[in-house]
Design an enzyme around this catalytic site. Structure first.
Site, PDB file in Angstrom:
ATOM      1  N   THR A  62     -14.536  52.760 -20.887  1.00 22.54           N
ATOM      2  CA  THR A  62     -14.459  51.532 -21.663  1.00 22.54           C
ATOM      3  C   THR A  62     -15.446  50.505 -21.135  1.00 22.54           C
ATOM      4  OG1 THR A  62     -12.921  49.951 -22.659  1.00 22.54           O
ATOM      5  CG2 THR A  62     -12.444  50.613 -20.388  1.00 22.54           C
ATOM      6  N   LYS A  66     -19.676  52.265 -21.638  1.00 18.75           N
ATOM      7  CA  LYS A  66     -19.719  53.269 -22.716  1.00 18.75           C
ATOM      8  C   LYS A  66     -21.127  53.838 -22.954  1.00 18.75           C
ATOM      9  CE  LYS A  66     -15.717  51.957 -25.508  1.00 18.75           C
ATOM     10  NZ  LYS A  66     -15.277  51.582 -26.868  1.00 18.75           N
ATOM     11  N   ASP A 102     -14.091  56.631 -31.258  1.00 17.26           N
ATOM     12  CA  ASP A 102     -13.801  55.306 -31.852  1.00 17.26           C
ATOM     13  C   ASP A 102     -13.904  55.321 -33.380  1.00 17.26           C
ATOM     14  OD1 ASP A 102     -13.131  53.824 -29.607  1.00 17.26           O
ATOM     15  OD2 ASP A 102     -15.189  53.179 -29.207  1.00 17.26           O
ATOM     16  N   GLY A 127     -20.744  42.662 -37.377  1.00 15.02           N
ATOM     17  CA  GLY A 127     -21.006  43.072 -35.993  1.00 15.02           C
ATOM     18  C   GLY A 127     -21.897  44.296 -35.951  1.00 15.02           C
ATOM     19  N   ALA A 128     -22.597  44.470 -34.831  1.00 11.12           N
ATOM     20  CA  ALA A 128     -23.511  45.614 -34.709  1.00 11.12           C
ATOM     21  C   ALA A 128     -23.502  46.157 -33.282  1.00 11.12           C
ATOM     22  CB  ALA A 128     -24.927  45.196 -35.124  1.00 11.12           C
ATOM     23  N   ALA A 131     -18.836  49.398 -31.136  1.00 11.52           N
ATOM     24  CA  ALA A 131     -17.743  49.758 -32.054  1.00 11.52           C
ATOM     25  C   ALA A 131     -18.261  49.809 -33.486  1.00 11.52           C
ATOM     26  CB  ALA A 131     -16.602  48.746 -31.927  1.00 11.52           C
ATOM     27  N   VAL A 154     -29.620  39.773 -36.212  1.00  8.31           N
ATOM     28  CA  VAL A 154     -29.907  40.638 -37.368  1.00  8.31           C
ATOM     29  C   VAL A 154     -30.679  41.897 -36.932  1.00  8.31           C
ATOM     30  CG1 VAL A 154     -31.155  40.729 -39.563  1.00  8.31           C
ATOM     31  CG2 VAL A 154     -29.789  38.743 -39.001  1.00  8.31           C
ATOM     32  N   GLY A 242      -6.283  46.012 -35.046  1.00  5.20           N
ATOM     33  CA  GLY A 242      -6.979  47.050 -34.291  1.00  5.20           C
ATOM     34  C   GLY A 242      -6.073  48.109 -33.667  1.00  5.20           C
TER      35      GLY A 242
HETATM   36  P1  NAP Z   1     -20.292  44.932 -28.102  1.00  7.04           P
HETATM   37  O1  NAP Z   1     -21.046  46.193 -28.158  1.00  7.04           O
HETATM   38  O2  NAP Z   1     -20.495  43.988 -26.959  1.00  7.04           O
HETATM   39  O3  NAP Z   1     -20.603  44.121 -29.497  1.00  7.04           O
HETATM   40  C1  NAP Z   1     -20.138  42.810 -29.674  1.00  7.04           C
HETATM   41  C2  NAP Z   1     -20.420  42.343 -31.109  1.00  7.04           C
HETATM   42  O4  NAP Z   1     -19.822  41.049 -31.257  1.00  7.04           O
HETATM   43  C3  NAP Z   1     -21.905  42.179 -31.445  1.00  7.04           C
HETATM   44  O5  NAP Z   1     -22.105  42.409 -32.813  1.00  7.04           O
HETATM   45  C4  NAP Z   1     -22.135  40.691 -31.115  1.00  7.04           C
HETATM   46  O6  NAP Z   1     -23.222  40.102 -31.831  1.00  7.04           O
HETATM   47  C5  NAP Z   1     -20.836  40.096 -31.616  1.00  7.04           C
HETATM   48  N1  NAP Z   1     -20.560  38.808 -30.951  1.00  7.04           N
HETATM   49  C6  NAP Z   1     -20.043  38.620 -29.700  1.00  7.04           C
HETATM   50  N2  NAP Z   1     -19.917  37.301 -29.452  1.00  7.04           N
HETATM   51  C7  NAP Z   1     -20.362  36.646 -30.568  1.00  7.04           C
HETATM   52  C8  NAP Z   1     -20.474  35.276 -30.941  1.00  7.04           C
HETATM   53  N3  NAP Z   1     -20.097  34.298 -30.099  1.00  7.04           N
HETATM   54  N4  NAP Z   1     -20.945  34.961 -32.167  1.00  7.04           N
HETATM   55  C9  NAP Z   1     -21.337  35.945 -33.040  1.00  7.04           C
HETATM   56  N5  NAP Z   1     -21.244  37.274 -32.738  1.00  7.04           N
HETATM   57  C10 NAP Z   1     -20.769  37.620 -31.527  1.00  7.04           C
HETATM   58  O7  NAP Z   1     -18.715  45.189 -28.144  1.00  7.04           O
HETATM   59  P2  NAP Z   1     -17.920  46.448 -28.801  1.00  7.04           P
HETATM   60  O8  NAP Z   1     -17.731  47.498 -27.780  1.00  7.04           O
HETATM   61  O9  NAP Z   1     -18.567  46.796 -30.087  1.00  7.04           O
HETATM   62  O10 NAP Z   1     -16.471  45.786 -29.043  1.00  7.04           O
HETATM   63  C11 NAP Z   1     -16.295  44.750 -29.989  1.00  7.04           C
HETATM   64  C12 NAP Z   1     -14.815  44.403 -30.143  1.00  7.04           C
HETATM   65  O11 NAP Z   1     -14.109  45.542 -30.620  1.00  7.04           O
HETATM   66  C13 NAP Z   1     -14.106  43.986 -28.846  1.00  7.04           C
HETATM   67  O12 NAP Z   1     -13.236  42.934 -29.155  1.00  7.04           O
HETATM   68  C14 NAP Z   1     -13.314  45.240 -28.461  1.00  7.04           C
HETATM   69  O13 NAP Z   1     -12.163  44.916 -27.716  1.00  7.04           O
HETATM   70  C15 NAP Z   1     -12.954  45.775 -29.820  1.00  7.04           C
HETATM   71  N6  NAP Z   1     -12.693  47.240 -29.820  1.00  7.04           N
HETATM   72  C16 NAP Z   1     -11.486  47.667 -30.282  1.00  7.04           C
HETATM   73  C17 NAP Z   1     -11.205  49.021 -30.297  1.00  7.04           C
HETATM   74  C18 NAP Z   1      -9.860  49.502 -30.795  1.00  7.04           C
HETATM   75  O14 NAP Z   1      -9.479  50.636 -30.464  1.00  7.04           O
HETATM   76  N7  NAP Z   1      -9.145  48.724 -31.585  1.00  7.04           N
HETATM   77  C19 NAP Z   1     -12.160  49.957 -29.845  1.00  7.04           C
HETATM   78  C20 NAP Z   1     -13.416  49.481 -29.406  1.00  7.04           C
HETATM   79  C21 NAP Z   1     -13.664  48.104 -29.390  1.00  7.04           C
HETATM   80  P3  NAP Z   1     -24.712  40.114 -31.215  1.00  7.04           P
HETATM   81  O15 NAP Z   1     -25.256  41.481 -31.488  1.00  7.04           O
HETATM   82  O16 NAP Z   1     -25.407  39.040 -31.968  1.00  7.04           O
HETATM   83  O17 NAP Z   1     -24.576  39.819 -29.750  1.00  7.04           O
END
Ligand code: NAP
Length: 277
Positions: A62, A66, A102, A127-128, A131, A154, A242
């Site tokens: 995690t 990852k 995921d 988001g990008a 996840a 973007v 989630g």
């Molecule tokens: P990550 O790779 O760090 O991606 C974060 C995303 O959030 C990016 O698109 C980022 O945009 C955006 N972001 C963060 N802060 C922001 C802000 N202040 N304003 C605008 N955009 C913002 O994280 P991830 O691994 O994909 O995880 C994302 C979320 O999913 C977390 O909350 C995690 O706990 C959750 N999750 C849940 C599960 C589940 O099983 N339910 C599984 C995996 C993850 P930028 O690209 O512009 O930075």
């Protein structure tokens, strides 16, 4: 002697995975144990070598490891390779093989609540990050009608769509464009961390233009209902948090390790108890 499984992360103390998997081992009468390992980025390579030397059968990965873990594994499953992230590792003939559960976890959870076929839906992913990549590739693989990605950065959304091997139609928009054109989407998915504890009032985009017949999903499960979901519900939309994704990504990992499909309703009960929901 118990078979050992675990999860590597930093921080990891909050993880609910040990309770969920240890209960599934008990439920399936397996002599196995799942442990949370706090591993810093600097010690990740050593930790993977150590896990292999100790004969750990499998583990989850995690935040923040990852993607960073990929060079230390012996093989990567093709879906995890295209996603660019691994959340599940299995020991196979002495070698560590990386998978990503995921995306399938998300889609399996979604299908529990969605009545319409995926092929009939216009989908917006907000988001990008890791996840979002997993969810995007899996929805495309499963034949989603159309899919648009919006993100604060973007370029990252463009990279996500360009990295897909079969990308014919790449739809990437800014967050403000998503807000303005929201009425055209049937399925809206927040994959950003915006709205997660402790900043629970924040929303990734405004929902003024959301249509009442939309299905809105937020992959955050802490809190169980984000402000984003609450607002969508008040506008008449069907919502999903989630938790189903979390349960199903765990169930898929359990099946990869053991070949057994665990009881997901039991897993859900354990996780809800732990979250106090
Ligand atoms: P990550 O790779 O760090 O991606 C974060 C995303 O959030 C990016 O698109 C980022 O945009 C955006 N972001 C963060 N802060 C922001 C802000 N202040 N304003 C605008 N955009 C913002 O994280 P991830 O691994 O994909 O995880 C994302 C979320 O999913 C977390 O909350 C995690 O706990 C959750 N999750 C849940 C599960 C589940 O099983 N339910 C599984 C995996 C993850 P930028 O690209 O512009 O930075």
């Amino acid at each position: 002697m118990k078979d050992l499984y675990g999860v590597l992360g930093d921080p990891i103390a909050h993880s609910i995975s040990p309770e969920m998997h240890n209960d599934a081992f008990r439920d399936n009468k397996m002599n196995a144990h799942y442990h949370a390992f706090q591993v810093s980025s600097e010690r990740l390579a050593d930790a993977v070598k150590g896990m292999n030397a100790l004969g750990v059968r499998g583990f989850n990965v995690t935040i923040p490891h990852k993607t960073a873990i990929m060079p230390y594994l012996d093989r990567i499953d093709p879906l995890a390779k295209v996603i660019g992230a691994v959340n599940t590792v299995k020991l196979e003939d002495g070698l560590f093989v990386g998978y990503n559960t995921d995306g399938r976890g998300f889609v399996n959870g979604l299908k529990e609540s969605l009545s319409a076929p995926l092929s009939s839906l216009n989908c917006l992913i907000i988001g990008a990050g890791g996840a979002a990549r997993a969810i995007y590739y899996t929805l495309v693989e499963q034949g989603i009608g159309s899919i648009t990605v919006c993100n604060r950065t973007v370029e990252k959304a463009e990279k996500l769509t360009e990295d897909h091997p079969d990308a014919e139609e790449r739809r990437v928009i800014r967050l403000d464009e998503a807000e303005k054109g929201l009425q055209q989407y049937d399925l809206v998915i927040n994959t950003t961390s915006i709205g997660m504890k402790p900043d629970t009032e924040a929303m990734p985009i405004a929902l003024d233009k959301l249509k009442a017949s939309a299905f809105v999903s937020d992959i955050i499960y802490n809190p169980l209902e984000t402000t984003f979901l609450k607002t969508a519900r008040q506008k008449g939309a069907a919502i999903q948090n989630g938790l189903p994704m979390f349960i199903h990504q765990g169930a898929q990992a359990f099946e990869i390790w053991t070949g057994i499909k665990p009881d997901t309703s039991r897993m859900k009960r354990i996780v809800l108890e732990k979250l106090g929901g």
